[in-house]
Write an enzyme that holds these catalytic residues in place. Sequence first.
Site, PDB file in Angstrom:
ATOM      1  N   HIS A  80       0.855  -1.186   0.000  1.00  0.00           N
ATOM      2  CA  HIS A  80       0.000   0.000   0.000  1.00  0.00           C
ATOM      3  C   HIS A  80       0.890   1.234   0.000  1.00  0.00           C
ATOM      4  O   HIS A  80       1.953   1.241   0.627  1.00  0.00           O
ATOM      5  CB  HIS A  80      -0.911   0.002   1.236  1.00  0.00           C
ATOM      6  CG  HIS A  80      -2.041   0.968   1.147  1.00  0.00           C
ATOM      7  ND1 HIS A  80      -1.902   2.297   1.457  1.00  0.00           N
ATOM      8  CD2 HIS A  80      -3.340   0.794   0.784  1.00  0.00           C
ATOM      9  CE1 HIS A  80      -3.064   2.907   1.297  1.00  0.00           C
ATOM     10  NE2 HIS A  80      -3.947   2.026   0.885  1.00  0.00           N
ATOM     11  N   ASP A 102      -7.844  -4.115  -0.659  1.00  0.00           N
ATOM     12  CA  ASP A 102      -8.376  -4.214  -2.017  1.00  0.00           C
ATOM     13  C   ASP A 102      -8.320  -5.643  -2.531  1.00  0.00           C
ATOM     14  O   ASP A 102      -9.185  -6.065  -3.308  1.00  0.00           O
ATOM     15  CB  ASP A 102      -7.605  -3.288  -2.958  1.00  0.00           C
ATOM     16  CG  ASP A 102      -7.700  -1.833  -2.543  1.00  0.00           C
ATOM     17  OD1 ASP A 102      -8.831  -1.361  -2.355  1.00  0.00           O
ATOM     18  OD2 ASP A 102      -6.658  -1.179  -2.377  1.00  0.00           O
TER      19      ASP A 102
END
Length: 431
Positions: A308, A366
């Site tokens: 991330h 995600d």
Amino acid sequence: MAQTTKTATLTFENKQVELPIHSPTAGPDVLDIRKLYAQGGVFTYDPGYTSTASCDSAITFIDGDEGILLHRGYPIDQLAEKSHFLEVCYLLLYGELPTADVLEDFESRVTKHTMIHEQMHMFFRGFRRDAHPMATMVGVVGAMSAFYHDSTDVSDPWQREVASIRLLAKMPTIAAMAYKYSVGQPSVYPRNDLDYASNFLRMCFAVPAEDYEVDPILSRAMDRILTLHADHEQNASTSTVRLASSSGANPFACIAAGIACLWGPAHGGANQAALEMLREIGTVDQIPEFIRRAKDKDDPFRLMGFGHRVYKNFDPRAKVMKQSADEVLDLLGIENNETLKVAKELEKIALEDPYFVEKKLYPNVDFYSGIILDAMGFPTSMFTPIFAVARTVGWVSQWKEMIADPAMKIGRPRQLYTGPTYRDYVDVENR
């Protein structure tokens, strides 16, 4: 405002400028450069604003190195496990967890505003039959100011409150209608006897010929998806909402701007990209080749859904999302799905392979949310609209905080100009 106890001295070209240093309640100190141009005649240069605080905020805090995400001080994992989306919405909007009576009143207010103005149905018909749901949402949310003009005066606290509830309540209805329109099915009206997540699922999947019974496990998983995406500090779409709001634009226009920004594949499309990557890999036997490519610096292929930009350790939302993914997949009995097999093997590799562990490329939120939404039956075109439904409360909270801030100024970034200097106009016959 954060406490100011220190100063820094900037020296250049025989000039010295004293700059205050603010100490926040959490996070690194912040150098206040607001008077740098007035006192020193220079700007700072920070593309992407990755080292610049654009505002002070008391809503959300992220420590990417430690994998921490707090909403009003409460850890996201506790909220996702023990709370539910509308309670988190109240927390973000008003700063404290509500009492039982206050929460019941808040949930009632939201529930009773879920229907949209009937004339807005005609607005939907102006879009092409195959319009992307995000394109529809940008247009419809922006047009809400034409239907709800009694809550567009940002200087009126009550109108701001009404607009906040309307946006939170109606966004799932608009997203579901955009989805139904894109697949050629009639819209399904909301029901006041259902909770927020269940209502949204029913509006997406029910048809007039037969109703849709919402499974509580799926509803809980959707509620967690919404909770885990509710706010994420000063990300691109939130910053867009704040910048649009700084001009005094009405709240519906500002949230529409946030939706437009969220549509970008580098922002709200990450879970869609992760699922498409799993499908591109195709089968488990192809994984080693794609892992090899991911490790090759000269190969443009990148594993989506791992690591991330903010979280340099692990994504604190991923653990809760993984639990929901396991529950949903077990409920639906689709463990033999080839895409799921690829996902599980990739997850195992990422948690054990020294390359991934060393670089801290753990599966993020995600990665798991895309798997859940796919298993529920949502097409990838709906992944980002669902993200918009979740993030609306974050946008609205940040908007309300900004409008109420007496220090608010219209956004006006500076630039490092690299174009031509002064030139005289040349008549066309002499060029």
